[in-house]
Design a protein around this motif. Structure first.
Motif, short mmCIF file in Angstrom:
data_model
loop_
_atom_site.label_atom_id
_atom_site.label_comp_id
_atom_site.label_asym_id
_atom_site.label_seq_id
_atom_site.Cartn_x
_atom_site.Cartn_y
_atom_site.Cartn_z
N LYS A 78 -1.78 7.45 -9.42
CA LYS A 78 -2.13 8.73 -10.04
C LYS A 78 -3.02 8.53 -11.26
CE LYS A 78 0.44 12.53 -9.27
NZ LYS A 78 1.40 13.54 -9.68
N LYS A 79 -2.71 7.50 -11.98
CA LYS A 79 -3.49 7.26 -13.19
C LYS A 79 -4.93 6.89 -12.83
CE LYS A 79 -4.43 4.18 -16.85
NZ LYS A 79 -4.52 2.76 -17.09
N LEU A 80 -5.05 6.01 -11.85
CA LEU A 80 -6.40 5.58 -11.45
C LEU A 80 -7.20 6.74 -10.87
CD1 LEU A 80 -5.69 2.12 -9.84
CD2 LEU A 80 -6.73 2.61 -12.04
N LYS A 81 -6.47 7.60 -10.23
CA LYS A 81 -7.14 8.75 -9.63
C LYS A 81 -7.49 9.78 -10.69
CE LYS A 81 -6.42 11.54 -5.57
NZ LYS A 81 -5.38 12.12 -4.72
N GLY A 82 -6.82 9.72 -11.84
CA GLY A 82 -7.13 10.64 -12.91
C GLY A 82 -6.20 11.82 -12.96
N GLU A 83 -5.12 11.75 -12.19
CA GLU A 83 -4.17 12.86 -12.25
C GLU A 83 -3.19 12.63 -13.40
OE1 GLU A 83 -2.40 13.05 -8.44
OE2 GLU A 83 -4.23 13.80 -7.48
N LYS A 84 -2.57 13.70 -13.79
CA LYS A 84 -1.60 13.58 -14.88
C LYS A 84 -0.31 12.95 -14.35
CE LYS A 84 -2.95 17.13 -18.06
NZ LYS A 84 -2.77 18.52 -18.42
N VAL A 85 0.20 12.05 -15.11
CA VAL A 85 1.48 11.45 -14.71
C VAL A 85 2.59 12.31 -15.28
CG1 VAL A 85 2.90 9.39 -14.85
CG2 VAL A 85 0.41 9.20 -14.76
N THR A 86 3.45 12.77 -14.41
CA THR A 86 4.53 13.63 -14.89
C THR A 86 5.85 12.88 -14.82
OG1 THR A 86 4.74 14.51 -12.68
CG2 THR A 86 3.40 15.77 -14.23
N GLU A 87 6.83 13.45 -15.43
CA GLU A 87 8.14 12.79 -15.49
C GLU A 87 8.77 12.69 -14.11
OE1 GLU A 87 9.35 11.33 -18.16
OE2 GLU A 87 7.47 11.93 -19.11
N TRP A 93 0.83 -1.21 0.00
CA TRP A 93 0.00 0.00 0.00
C TRP A 93 0.86 1.24 0.00
CZ3 TRP A 93 -4.42 -0.64 -1.86
CH2 TRP A 93 -5.18 -1.78 -1.58
N ALA A 94 1.97 1.20 0.73
CA ALA A 94 2.85 2.37 0.77
C ALA A 94 3.37 2.68 -0.64
CB ALA A 94 4.02 2.10 1.71
N ARG A 95 3.73 1.62 -1.34
CA ARG A 95 4.22 1.86 -2.69
C ARG A 95 3.10 2.29 -3.62
NH1 ARG A 95 8.51 -2.91 -3.93
NH2 ARG A 95 8.55 -1.98 -5.99
N PHE A 96 1.97 1.65 -3.41
CA PHE A 96 0.86 1.95 -4.33
C PHE A 96 0.45 3.42 -4.28
CE2 PHE A 96 -3.80 2.33 -4.87
CZ PHE A 96 -3.87 2.02 -6.21
N PHE A 97 0.42 3.96 -3.08
CA PHE A 97 -0.12 5.32 -2.97
C PHE A 97 0.84 6.39 -3.45
CE2 PHE A 97 -3.37 3.40 -0.35
CZ PHE A 97 -4.49 4.03 -0.85
N VAL A 98 2.05 6.03 -3.76
CA VAL A 98 2.94 7.03 -4.35
C VAL A 98 3.23 6.69 -5.81
CG1 VAL A 98 3.99 7.72 -2.19
CG2 VAL A 98 4.95 5.80 -3.48
N SER A 99 2.63 5.61 -6.30
CA SER A 99 3.00 5.14 -7.63
C SER A 99 2.31 5.93 -8.72
CB SER A 99 2.64 3.67 -7.77
OG SER A 99 1.24 3.56 -7.75
N ARG A 100 2.80 5.74 -9.92
CA ARG A 100 2.15 6.35 -11.10
C ARG A 100 0.79 5.71 -11.34
NH1 ARG A 100 6.48 7.55 -15.81
NH2 ARG A 100 7.86 8.87 -14.58
N ILE A 110 9.49 6.18 -10.08
CA ILE A 110 9.27 5.00 -10.90
C ILE A 110 9.26 3.79 -9.99
CG2 ILE A 110 10.30 3.54 -12.69
CD1 ILE A 110 11.45 6.20 -13.84
N ASP A 111 8.29 2.94 -10.19
CA ASP A 111 8.18 1.72 -9.40
C ASP A 111 8.13 0.55 -10.35
OD1 ASP A 111 7.19 -0.47 -7.96
OD2 ASP A 111 6.41 0.89 -6.43
N PRO A 112 9.18 -0.19 -10.46
CA PRO A 112 9.24 -1.24 -11.49
C PRO A 112 8.13 -2.27 -11.33
CG PRO A 112 11.04 -1.44 -9.91
CD PRO A 112 10.40 -0.12 -9.64
N LYS A 113 7.74 -2.52 -10.11
CA LYS A 113 6.74 -3.56 -9.92
C LYS A 113 5.36 -3.10 -10.37
CE LYS A 113 7.86 -7.28 -7.15
NZ LYS A 113 8.54 -7.60 -5.91
N LEU A 114 5.02 -1.88 -9.99
CA LEU A 114 3.65 -1.42 -10.25
C LEU A 114 3.49 -0.77 -11.61
CD1 LEU A 114 2.76 0.02 -6.74
CD2 LEU A 114 2.12 -2.18 -7.72
#
Lengths: 378, 645
Positions: free
Chosen positions: B268-277, B258-265, B281-285
């Motif tokens: 953000k994508k699921l939430k609808g926010e823009k993914v920025t550079e 969960w800790a990784r998930f909530f900072v992952s891209r 980066i989380d290789p697993k997620l």
């Protein structure tokens, strides 16, 4: 744009309270006034009323007044006189400034008096002369036929006059009758509209037995309620049943003086404020209101009545001929509406039950109507 | 005779009635089409076209034991003498149906007599069906009244009501059972039960969890609180997360995931926010980034029929995109990266709404099935007003009915008026009115001031002469009396307006103070009043029911009512005691003042409240109870007299 143009485009709204029209229905039932003559002679009452009218007119520049006599056999105009239809005079005669043309066509000569404001004198003259005329045309047979007064007709006259004046006061037709939506949005539009004229009706009543006219008076009350015209009642004598409801339904003031001799004081304190002023005042009220209705079949005031489900007529008895509503002729069986005769003695045994039950139904006990069929068990 | 050329499903063929009268069969002229055979025993209904109509056809409604839905077969008679053929067929059919039914009835009757098993089963079925019917309207009066749980929950949610219930319950006569009492109590409060039931049925829907869960920054470390329900909801709303969780959690610890998930891209994508550079980066997620979260989207999109409103197919001809217009930015596929929030929010709303039972089912019924309802939805507001369809009320002339009742003799005032003859009345009034004119003739003017009588020769003399003379119109005493009456009336109205305006809860102490009572006395009084009214309700319900079985109950109720009066009396006594105490205290204060030299007269009337105030307030209740008791006594006497006779 405004800055460049330089013209002030604010629309000026009239902040002053709207003029107020007071329609007085004076009950001139000679029986009742003769009865009252020891405490409050009619002449004094009229004098008091004239002072009150003057006060009303003086309290607003554009205030108007209409006086209608509700007599034993007819309702008559005392002021203003209805103009004869043959004369094609313009309709603007109702406003205060043009009273010369209105009150005076029958008697053009109003005596000049430096001590009296001329519009007051004109109204006074018109009322007195018209009232004298009304009395002269009253025959003994008219008096013998009925003990009461035609307040229903007089109220209708007052309301129609008010409706007409309201129309004349508004620059555009406030009803907009051809617009189908106005009926739907009635309450809202009524609220938002600028009121061009506030009107009220004051009934000075001395007669009882008004239950005879329950239907026309009730209709007048509902009309007034809908047009937001308060009906004030000053009840000098007689019973109170119907007119009290008129006040309550229309938000008017009801007053039954303990000392009719102080008539002017009652008028001035209780009835002078118009609808605009009343919003900021606590007006006197009589407290309890007798809400009982008069039945349509015998004009009796009833505690418990039976109501037609179609036309809402009220009947004092559930036994209607042919089970048809007397007013609208629709089928109306009131047998179910009768309450069962109360049974207060417990039954002893199963056998006895039938007999007791049978006699119960014939008992004219309690408040239930007698002569009913078998009790209806609910 | 029992053969006719007919059409069935637009195919020509022949309709036969078999010789034993047990089957009807149709054989097509074209051998490639299958024939139809109908057992006479299964015919539930037989319909034919009206005799006058040009088309002659016959319709069989067949109820097969294996299927629940009846089948329809329609045969159209095609021969020149169609009508005659049809009559012949139906005539012989009817006969065989009747014969069959007669046999069948005998068969059914005999086993029913023997076993009795079937009626029992039937009864069960019936009770089930009635139960089902009642189930259809859970808000019906009878069901509400029978629902004890609902009543209890309403009582617990409304303290005032529960207080009232308990108070009345405690004081009820013992002869009345709890059930009777509760039924009576709730009978007048069905509307409360109904609204409570509706209220209870409402529940909060789901919400967009991902936007609700926010990491908090505490002491430099980000902390995240995630409840079990929220996780559940995330899995529900985002099946992709569930998948990711399933594939990764044994390897990662739950906390870590969960800790990784909530900072992952991905988050953000699921939430609808823009993914920025700059996002970490989380290789697993990150490998799930291009997975579609809408695996269950098809579930939402299955709709049996599409209403015309949203039927884009139906609008193809006006499709602006066909004419070269680009679709709106929200409608373009693959625009995730541009305005993802719009899509995400839309999807979330759709998901949430998918679980909510639609409240407007009727409005969206498929157009093909019920065109009437669709028509109802047309924008009628913009159309002209429909014609009135009112019932004409025929009012008969009432004057004719009642004119006989009117007249001098029916009047209550007539007796007082009868003292004078009409002639006397007229002359008296005319004389009176002429006196106005007479006064006028002198000065050419009617002097209003003298007319109203306020012009007084000497204002002080009015008081002296007033006693001797009868009250003159407009005299000072009369005017003072009038003023007093009006001021009194204004005061009264003021009092009532205050009660009316202020809300009930806050005003009790103020009201009590106005009446000169303490709050406790006032509250007790309100409670006593409530219970007494409750019992009055009950009394009249039983009294007017006319049910002799409840007479015993009635007797006890009358006893309870008289005890209610005692209770009012008790409250009055305590109020009086309170007032006495107040008076004593005030007296002492005055004595102390008197010792200091300030003399003020003690006025016992200046202290309001006490038994008088209570009795004034309770007088309508006492009157109502008296009336009830009187009615009871009268009926009792009348009936006991009859029984002894």
């Amino acid at each position: 744009m405004n800055a460049i143009d330089g013209t002030d485009r604010h629309i000026k709204t009239d902040e002053a309270p709207p003029p107020s029209l007071l329609a007085i229905v004076l009950d001139t039932n000679p029986h009742a006034w003769a009865h009252l003559s020891s405490t409050l002679p009619l002449s004094s009452a009229i004098a008091n009323l004239l002072v009150f009218i003057n006060a009303h007119l003086a309290s607003g520049n554009a205030n108007e007044v209409a006086v209608i006599a509700s007599h034993t056999h007819r309702a008559a105009w005392l002021y203003p006189i209805p103009q004869s239809t043959t004369l094609p005079t313009s309709q603007n005669g109702t406003s205060n400034g043009d009273m010369e043309t209105n009150g005076a066509p029958t008697e053009p000569s109003v005596p000049e008096n430096p001590n009296k404001y001329r519009p007051f004198a004109i109204i006074e003259k018109a009322i007195l002369s018209n009232f004298a005329k009304l009395l002269d045309t009253t025959k003994e047979s008219d008096l013998a036929s009925t003990p009461t007064t035609l307040v229903g007709g007089a109220l209708s006259l007052a309301l129609s006059y008010i409706a007409k004046s309201t129309l004349l006061h508004s620059p555009v037709d406030p009803l907009a009758t051809d617009n189908p939506l106005s009926a739907l949005a009635d309450s809202e539009t009524m609220h938002a509209q600028r009121t061009p004229l506030t009107s009220r009706v004051l009934v000075i009543s001395v007669s009882g037995d008004l239950a005879n006219q329950y239907i026309p008076v009730m209709n007048a009350i509902f009309a007034a309620q809908r047009r937001r015209i308060p009906i004030d009642i000053l009840k000098l004598a007689g019973d109170t049943v119907l007119l009290q409801q008129a006040c309550d339904a229309t938000g008017g003031i009801y007053m039954k003086p303990e000392r009719p001799e102080g008539l002017l004081q009652y008028l001035m304190m209780g009835f002078l404020p118009d609808a605009t002023a009343r919003r900021s005042l606590v007006m006197p009220s009589a407290g309890g209101v007798d809400f009982r209705a008069a039945c349509f079949c015998h004009r009796k005031v009833v505690d418990i009545g039976y109501v037609c489900s179609v036309c809402l007529s009220i009947f004092c008895t559930p036994n209607l001929p042919d089970n048809l509503c007397l007013t609208c002729g629709s089928y109306l069986s009131l047998a179910q509406a009768q309450t069962a005769t109360p049974a207060v003695i417990p039954r002893q045994r199963k056998k006895k039950k039938k007999r007791v039950g049978g006699t119960d139904s014939a008992t004219p006990g309690g408040s239930t109507p007698a002569g009913s069929g078998t009790p209806v068990h609910t | 005779m029992s053969e006719a050329s007919t059409q069935y499903k637009k195919q020509d063929g022949k309709l036969f009635l078999s010789l034993d009268g047990k089957t009807v069969s149709w054989k097509p002229n074209n051998a490639s089409i299958s024939s139809v055979t109908i057992l006479v025993s299964e015919i539930a209904n037989l319909q034919q076209t009206p005799e006058k109509s040009a088309k002659v056809s016959i319709k069989f409604v067949v109820q097969k034991p294996s299927t629940s839905e009846p089948e329809n077969h329609t045969f159209t008679f095609t021969s020149p003498s169609a009508r005659a053929e049809q009559l012949a067929i139906t005539g012989s059919l009817r006969k065989s149906i009747e014969i069959f039914k007669a046999q069948n009835a005998a068969k059914v009757a005999s086993p029913a007599d023997n076993s009795g098993g079937q009626p029992a089963a039937l009864a069960i079925a019936q009770s089930l069906s009635t139960g089902a019917r009642a189930e259809e309207n859970p808000l019906s009066d009878s069901r509400l009244l029978a629902n004890g749980d609902l009543q209890r929950s309403l009582l617990s949610s409304d303290p005032a009501l529960s207080q009232r219930f308990n108070q009345a319950f405690r004081e009820k006569p013992d002869s009345i059972s709890i059930i009777q009492f509760a039924a009576q109590f709730w009978a007048t409060r069905v509307h409360l039960l109904r609204s409570h039931a509706v209220e209870k049925q409402q529940s909060q829907g789901t919400y967009n969890v991902l936007s609700e869960v926010k990491p908090k920054n505490v002491d430099g470390t980000t902390k995240l609180n995630l409840s079990k329900e929220q996780i559940q909801l995330i899995f529900n709303q985002h099946p992709l997360v569930k998948m990711v969780y399933n594939e990764n959690v044994p390897q990662l610890s739950e906390m870590d995931f969960w800790a990784r998930f909530f900072v992952s891209r991905l988050f953000k994508k699921l939430k609808g926010e823009k993914v920025t550079e700059t996002d970490s980066i989380d290789p697993k997620l990150d490998k799930y980034l291009n997975f579609d979260d809408d695996a269950d989207r098809t579930r939402q999109l299955t709709m049996s029929t599409v209403p015309h409103f949203i039927d884009l197919e139906g609008n193809e001809q006006n499709h602006s995109q066909r004419r070269g217009n680009r679709p709106d930015v929200e409608m373009q596929p693959n625009s995730h990266e541009k305005v993802p929030i719009l899509r995400v929010l839309n999807q979330m709303s759709e998901k949430m709404m998918a679980d909510v039972p639609p409240s407007d089912v009727d409005l969206h019924t498929p157009a093909g099935m019920d065109e009437e309802k669709y028509k109802e939805l047309q924008l009628r507001d913009l159309q002209r007003a429909a014609e009135d369809s009112r019932i004409i009320l025929k009012i008969q002339n009432q004057g004719q009915l009642f004119s006989a009742e009117q007249g001098v003799h029916s009047s209550s005032d007539a007796s007082t008026y009868a003292k004078r003859t009409p002639a006397q009345v007229i002359s008296l009034i005319r004389h009176d009115v002429r006196s106005i004119s007479a006064g006028k003739s002198k000065t050419h003017e009617f002097n209003l001031e003298s007319g109203i009588g306020v012009v007084e020769e000497e204002s002080s003399s009015d008081e002296d002469t007033g006693a001797k003379k009868r009250a003159r119109v407009g005299s000072r005493s009369a005017r003072t009396a009038a003023t007093a009456q009006i001021i009194n009336a204004v005061g009264q109205r003021h009092l009532h307006d205050d009660d009316y305006l202020s809300s009930r809860d806050t005003a009790t102490s103020e009201q009590a103070a106005k009446m000169g009572l303490s709050k406790t006395v006032f509250d007790t009084l309100a409670m006593t009043h409530n219970t007494a009214v409750e019992f009055l309700h009950y009394f009249w319900a039983v009294f007017l029911s006319g049910n002799a079985d409840r007479a015993g109950e009635l007797e006890h109720l009358v006893g309870t009512l008289s005890r209610s009066i005692d209770r009012v009396q008790a409250v009055a006594d305590s109020a009086e005691k309170e007032r006495k105490a107040k008076m004593e205290k005030l007296k002492k204060d005055y004595e102390i003042l008197a010792q200091k030299g300030k003399r003020r007269k003690f006025d016992p009337n200046s202290i309001k409240g006490g038994a008088k105030a209570v009795n004034t307030m309770m007088s309508p209740l006492v009157r109502a109870i008296d009336t009830a008791q009187q009615h009871y006594r009268k009926a009792y006497q009348a009936q006991s007299g009859q029984i002894t006779n």
